[in-house]
Design an enzyme around this catalytic site. Structure first.
Site, PDB file in Angstrom:
ATOM      1  N   ASP A  14       0.867  -1.160   0.000  1.00 43.09           N
ATOM      2  CA  ASP A  14       0.000   0.000   0.000  1.00 43.09           C
ATOM      3  C   ASP A  14       0.915   1.225   0.000  1.00 43.09           C
ATOM      4  O   ASP A  14       2.097   1.120   0.355  1.00 43.09           O
ATOM      5  CB  ASP A  14      -0.884  -0.034   1.251  1.00 43.09           C
ATOM      6  CG  ASP A  14      -1.817   1.155   1.321  1.00 43.09           C
ATOM      7  OD1 ASP A  14      -2.465   1.461   0.311  1.00 43.09           O
ATOM      8  OD2 ASP A  14      -1.888   1.785   2.395  1.00 43.09           O
ATOM      9  N   ASP A  16      -0.187   5.146   0.829  1.00 42.45           N
ATOM     10  CA  ASP A  16      -0.457   6.098   1.903  1.00 42.45           C
ATOM     11  C   ASP A  16      -0.341   5.410   3.257  1.00 42.45           C
ATOM     12  O   ASP A  16      -1.058   4.453   3.543  1.00 42.45           O
ATOM     13  CB  ASP A  16      -1.871   6.683   1.763  1.00 42.45           C
ATOM     14  CG  ASP A  16      -2.019   7.563   0.533  1.00 42.45           C
ATOM     15  OD1 ASP A  16      -1.129   8.389   0.302  1.00 42.45           O
ATOM     16  OD2 ASP A  16      -3.014   7.414  -0.186  1.00 42.45           O
ATOM     17  N   ASP A 212      -1.037  -0.653   6.255  1.00 36.12           N
ATOM     18  CA  ASP A 212      -1.187   0.014   7.550  1.00 36.12           C
ATOM     19  C   ASP A 212      -2.614  -0.012   8.065  1.00 36.12           C
ATOM     20  O   ASP A 212      -2.877   0.435   9.172  1.00 36.12           O
ATOM     21  CB  ASP A 212      -0.735   1.482   7.449  1.00 36.12           C
ATOM     22  CG  ASP A 212      -1.675   2.291   6.555  1.00 36.12           C
ATOM     23  OD1 ASP A 212      -1.926   1.865   5.401  1.00 36.12           O
ATOM     24  OD2 ASP A 212      -2.160   3.348   6.993  1.00 36.12           O
TER      25      ASP A 212
END
Length: 330
Positions: A14, A16, A212
């Site tokens: 991922d 961001d 995250d």
């Protein structure tokens, strides 16, 4: 010394909250990615953010010191438009309730991008747009009520930035859903199309996904049948990990992406006890306690991993005091 990545042939990331926070690279990220490539591991950046074109993402990654190109960046917008173009006839009208970049991608796929329900679109495609307006959401809701198919690139509730969390595409979807009922067909994580396309593009046999967020990244990896690494540089933290239910739990945890090049955490679990390296968590009287207070970040992550196992075995346990002692973990 074996590294966590040694068990995998590819790593999907991922962006961001994992690779960067807004305009800033996550500490140690460029070195970690270089290390993976030196080991011959395949790398792909997989982002739900559909507001920007793949080329803009590529340019940002390269400007931050990461190596990226058309073969290593995949956006939910690309996945969504590819699928929609396969379901609709050429020239079909799509009301794009998203960014100009998303509308351009729709046009490139041989579809016609429109902005109003009066244009009688065949479909509505929602995606994140930092300049979204209420009237545009009105048009999407009206078009869906008139019979247009309803799609969305992704449904992330929030986006991590260097200033904190901000609303994501899920907020705009919720506004429309509250009006028309139901949910759109969604292509980004945690739904299968996104990571299935990443596997197809790379030819990976045993990839690991690094994220995250539990609700998109970790659940997405579970849905795709692949292992995952949860890092603590973005949206979710220690309390989210401990509260994760079946189907939401990562295979590994780490402070950041550098964990891929470090030894994996191993566990010894006994009744009411879990040990991760030198850290021991015990359950007694409905409460989880640590045998000692870990001082370093690495030791606190070991303790967190032990606490998590006990909490997952018995969600009724009170882990608050043990978690509060882990001040270096978000």
């Amino acid at each position: 010394m074996s590294r966590l990545i040694d068990a995998y042939d590819a790593a999907f990331f991922d962006l961001d909250g994992v690779i960067y926070l807004g305009p800033l690279a996550v500490a140690g990220g460029t070195g970690a990615l270089s290390g993976l490539r030196e080991l011959g591991k395949k790398v792909m950046f997989v982002t739900n953010n559909a507001a920007r074109s793949a080329q803009v993402v590529i340019d940002q990654l390269n400007s931050l010191g990461f190596e990226a190109d058309d073969h290593t960046v995949l956006t939910s917008a690309q996945v969504a438009v590819t699928h929609i173009a396969g379901e609709l006839p050429q020239g079909a009208k799509v009301l794009v309730s998203g960014s100009a970049s998303l509308a351009e991608l729709v046009e490139q796929a041989g579809l016609v991008s429109v902005q109003a329900a009066a244009d009688q679109p065949d479909a509505v495609l929602q995606g994140y747009d930092p300049e979204m307006t209420w009237p545009r959401l009105d048009e999407a809701a009206l078009a869906i009520q008139a019979g247009a198919r309803w799609y969305a690139t992704n449904n992330d509730a929030s986006r991590p930035t260097e200033r904190g969390l901000v609303p994501g595409a899920g907020g705009a979807i919720a506004v429309v859903a509250g009006t028309v009922g139901g949910q759109p067909t969604i292509f980004g994580k945690p739904f299968r199309p996104m990571l299935a396309e990443a596997v197809r593009r790379t030819g990976a046999r045993r990839p690991i996904f690094v994220g995250d967020r539990i609700d998109t990244d970790i659940v997405g990896a579970v849905n795709a049948g692949m292992d995952s690494l949860l890092v603590f540089t973005g949206a979710h933290g220690k309390a989210d990990l401990v509260a994760a239910g079946p189907g939401e739990r990562p295979t590994h945890i780490g402070a950041d992406v550098r964990a891929l090049l470090e030894p994996q955490r191993t566990l010894q679990v006994e009744p009411a006890l879990a040990r991760c390296r030198e850290q021991v968590a015990r359950a007694h009287g409905g409460t989880v306690r640590l045998e000692s207070v870990p001082e370093t970040l690495d030791a606190q992550l070991d303790a967190l991993w032990a606490i998590s196992q006990l909490a997952w075995d018995d969600p009724a346990l009170d882990c608050s005091a043990a978690l509060a002692s882990l001040e270096h973990v978000g």
